[in-house]
Design a protein around this motif. Structure first.
Motif, short mmCIF file in Angstrom:
data_model
loop_
_atom_site.label_atom_id
_atom_site.label_comp_id
_atom_site.label_asym_id
_atom_site.label_seq_id
_atom_site.Cartn_x
_atom_site.Cartn_y
_atom_site.Cartn_z
N GLU A 1 3.34 -2.48 -8.23
CA GLU A 1 2.41 -2.50 -7.22
C GLU A 1 1.57 -3.50 -7.44
O GLU A 1 0.51 -3.43 -8.21
CB GLU A 1 1.81 -1.13 -7.32
N ILE A 2 1.39 -4.48 -6.60
CA ILE A 2 0.30 -5.64 -6.57
C ILE A 2 -0.34 -5.80 -5.39
O ILE A 2 0.04 -5.12 -4.24
CB ILE A 2 1.04 -6.94 -7.01
N SER A 3 -1.51 -6.53 -5.38
CA SER A 3 -2.29 -6.90 -4.21
C SER A 3 -1.81 -8.12 -3.87
O SER A 3 -2.06 -9.30 -4.66
CB SER A 3 -3.95 -6.88 -4.48
N GLN A 4 -1.48 -8.52 -2.53
CA GLN A 4 -0.98 -9.72 -2.30
C GLN A 4 -1.71 -10.21 -0.85
O GLN A 4 -1.81 -9.38 0.26
CB GLN A 4 0.48 -9.68 -2.11
N VAL A 5 -2.04 -11.33 -0.99
CA VAL A 5 -2.79 -11.97 0.39
C VAL A 5 -1.32 -12.96 0.99
O VAL A 5 -0.80 -13.70 0.50
CB VAL A 5 -3.60 -13.11 0.07
N LYS B 1 -6.46 -10.74 4.91
CA LYS B 1 -6.89 -9.72 3.97
C LYS B 1 -5.57 -9.45 2.68
O LYS B 1 -4.71 -9.60 3.44
CB LYS B 1 -7.37 -8.45 4.56
N SER B 2 -5.97 -9.25 1.64
CA SER B 2 -4.94 -8.73 1.09
C SER B 2 -4.15 -7.45 1.23
O SER B 2 -5.03 -6.42 2.06
CB SER B 2 -5.40 -8.54 -0.56
N ARG B 3 -2.98 -7.02 0.93
CA ARG B 3 -2.53 -5.77 1.05
C ARG B 3 -1.60 -5.49 -0.22
O ARG B 3 -1.40 -6.10 -1.10
CB ARG B 3 -1.28 -5.81 2.25
N SER B 4 -1.31 -4.28 -0.26
CA SER B 4 -0.60 -3.73 -1.34
C SER B 4 1.03 -3.75 -1.17
O SER B 4 1.23 -3.19 0.02
CB SER B 4 -1.01 -2.24 -1.68
N THR C 1 4.99 -3.57 -3.14
CA THR C 1 5.44 -3.30 -4.60
C THR C 1 6.67 -4.14 -4.75
O THR C 1 7.78 -4.21 -3.83
CB THR C 1 6.00 -1.71 -4.42
N THR D 1 6.20 -7.69 2.12
CA THR D 1 5.96 -8.44 0.92
C THR D 1 6.25 -9.77 1.43
O THR D 1 7.49 -10.05 2.20
CB THR D 1 6.98 -8.10 -0.23
#
Length: 304
Positions: free
Chosen positions: A127-131, A158-161, A163, A191
């Motif tokens: 699980e990562i935070s991605q812009v 904005k970034s979002r979580s 996987t 993603t």
């Protein structure tokens, strides 16, 4: 799921409700593909799940008629992609269609080893935070982000979580214009593979962008047909087959089926947690129901 084949020249032979899994070619928008399927199927009620950019190819799940309503209930959150990242330059669109923004020096590229690439990718698994990429279809104040970028506006999303359950390196090749990295990814819905390319380049300090992208899976859908193949032989998956393969199945008797058709709750019916596909005695898919205490209630009814 067993596909059904119909003659595209005889639209009346094509099932009213079903799914077409298209192998989208490069250069076409998902909207254009839907328009082509609309013509082949002889119906205007066509929708798709999971937009692909024009440069991308691969699996695009298209619903026909009432199957468009089932798209939102299918387990389509997980997707798989094969892609190529070019390390050595960042672009305005995070892919090969944009203008070069930064370029790495030969010395910086020479310092990027396979081991460094593998180590950097480790940080993008799980699980990562991605812009998201600025040229995504996300709406900003009612307007698509990519429309604002193309109009010369600066867009910051904005970034979002998300996987990333699998992120494998398939091959690494050095060339005059940079380092090409072939990857294979399993990820959650939302993603952006272009963002993975951008962020890998940033992590390695040399910039990066996407040069090729192919979606190989959407949920359980993997086998796709080109538009040319569908022109010759229109292959689709009947809605009943997809529902039976995706959800637990309940075969109702005639009295229950009559109630299901009008969306009435069913007392004393013990269903599994989550949604269950309800069928009548003839095998017609009627609705999705789920348990609510002593009752089974409809999530969506697909017949009238």
């Amino acid at each position: 799921m067993t596909p059904t084949t119909s003659d595209p020249q005889n639209h009346s032979s094509i099932v009213a409700d079903g799914f077409v899994v298209v192998d989208k070619p490069a250069g076409l928008t998902s909207h254009t593909v839907v328009a082509r399927i609309r013509r082949l199927a002889g119906t205007r009620k066509v929708g798709h799940a999971g937009t692909l950019d024009p440069m991308a190819t691969g699996v695009l799940v298209v619903g026909l008629n009432r199957a468009t309503r089932l798209l939102g209930h299918l387990q389509l959150a997980d997707k798989s992609y094969d892609a190529t990242i070019l390390l050595g330059a960042s672009t305005s669109t995070d892919d090969a269609e944009g203008e070069t923004v930064t370029a790495a020096s030969p010395e910086a590229l020479a310092a990027v080893t396979v081991e460094r690439i593998e180590a950097a990718i480790t940080g993008f698994r799980g699980e990562i935070s991605q812009v998201p990429s600025a040229v995504s279809a996300i709406k900003v104040d009612g307007k698509r982000a990519y429309e604002r970028v193309r109009a010369g506006e600066e867009v910051v999303l904005k970034s979002r979580s998300v996987t990333i359950s699998r992120y494998d390196v398939l091959d690494v090749r050095r060339a005059a214009d940079g380092i090409s990295v072939d990857i294979s990814v399993d990820c959650s819905s939302g993603t952006y593979i272009r963002a993975l390319a951008r962020d890998l380049g940033t992590e390695l300090g040399v910039g990066g962008h996407l040069t090729a992208l192919r979606r190989t899976r959407v949920g359980a859908f993997t086998t796709a047909h080109t538009l040319e193949e569908l022109e010759e032989s229109f292959v689709f998956l009947p809605i009943a087959d997809v529902a039976a393969d995706t959800f637990p199945r309940y075969d109702a008797d005639a009295e229950q089926a009559a109630a299901i058709r009008t969306g009435r709750p069913l007392p004393g019916l013990k269903l599994e947690a989550g949604q269950t596909a309800m069928f009548d005695p003839t095998g017609t898919f009627l609705a999705l129901y789920e348990p609510h205490g002593p009752l089974a209630k409809p999530t969506a009814v697909f017949v009238s």
